[in-house]
Motif scaffolding. Structure first.
Motif, mmCIF file in Angstrom:
data_model
loop_
_atom_site.group_PDB
_atom_site.id
_atom_site.type_symbol
_atom_site.label_atom_id
_atom_site.label_comp_id
_atom_site.label_asym_id
_atom_site.label_seq_id
_atom_site.Cartn_x
_atom_site.Cartn_y
_atom_site.Cartn_z
ATOM 1 N N GLU A 22 0.568 -1.583 -0.582
ATOM 2 C CA GLU A 22 -0.187 0.319 -0.052
ATOM 3 C C GLU A 22 0.537 1.497 -0.087
ATOM 4 O O GLU A 22 1.441 1.249 1.193
ATOM 5 N N ILE A 23 0.858 2.294 -0.732
ATOM 6 C CA ILE A 23 1.369 3.150 -0.946
ATOM 7 C C ILE A 23 0.593 4.345 -1.311
ATOM 8 O O ILE A 23 -0.321 4.713 -1.955
ATOM 9 N N ALA A 24 0.845 5.487 -0.134
ATOM 10 C CA ALA A 24 0.251 6.536 -0.059
ATOM 11 C C ALA A 24 0.064 7.530 -1.654
ATOM 12 O O ALA A 24 1.384 8.203 -1.955
ATOM 13 N N MET A 25 -1.067 7.904 -2.132
ATOM 14 C CA MET A 25 -0.518 8.448 -3.155
ATOM 15 C C MET A 25 -1.160 10.054 -3.167
ATOM 16 O O MET A 25 -2.311 10.007 -2.438
ATOM 17 N N PRO A 26 -0.769 10.763 -4.247
ATOM 18 C CA PRO A 26 -1.139 12.489 -3.402
ATOM 19 C C PRO A 26 -2.014 12.845 -4.697
ATOM 20 O O PRO A 26 -2.340 11.748 -5.441
ATOM 21 N N LYS A 27 -3.077 13.570 -4.120
ATOM 22 C CA LYS A 27 -4.042 14.410 -4.908
ATOM 23 C C LYS A 27 -3.709 15.328 -5.321
ATOM 24 O O LYS A 27 -3.607 16.101 -4.469
#
Length: 114
Positions: A22-27
């Protein structure tokens, strides 16, 4: 009220599953100047959406379109992407304007006041 859900911990990033990690991605919010956007027909909006989805499928799962808001002469789109360059690449390939791209740093709503 405090949530113990890890997904609520960083509202400006969205989880994206990639290779079982799980990798957090910018919005990002993209402002698109499209004269007469608010007068586009349902058929026109469908064609634009289909074109966008076609480009997204070429770019791969790291770029995701969440939703768009159509106003009089502009469309505001919310995307998840690893960086601004990928958002601009989507615009280039789809021949969509991207007059301003801004990374979302926080999301607030009425419950923020609680």
């Amino acid at each position: 009220m405090h949530s113990s859900d890890p997904a609520d911990a960083d509202v400006n990033r969205a989880p994206l599953v990639n290779h079982e990690l799980e990798i957090a991605m910018p919005k990002f919010v993209i402002e698109r100047e499209i004269p007469g956007a608010g007068q586009l027909s349902e058929r026109d909006l469908k064609a634009i959406s289909q074109k966008s989805n076609k480009v997204l499928s070429k770019l791969g799962p790291q770029v995701q379109w969440l939703q768009s808001y159509v106003t009089g002469d502009k469309v505001y789109c919310v995307y998840i992407a690893p960086n601004e360059e990928m958002v601009l690449e989507h615009a280039r390939q789809g021949e969509f304007p991207a007059n301003r791209v801004s990374q979302i740093t926080a999301v607030i709503d009425p419950t923020t006041a609680e």
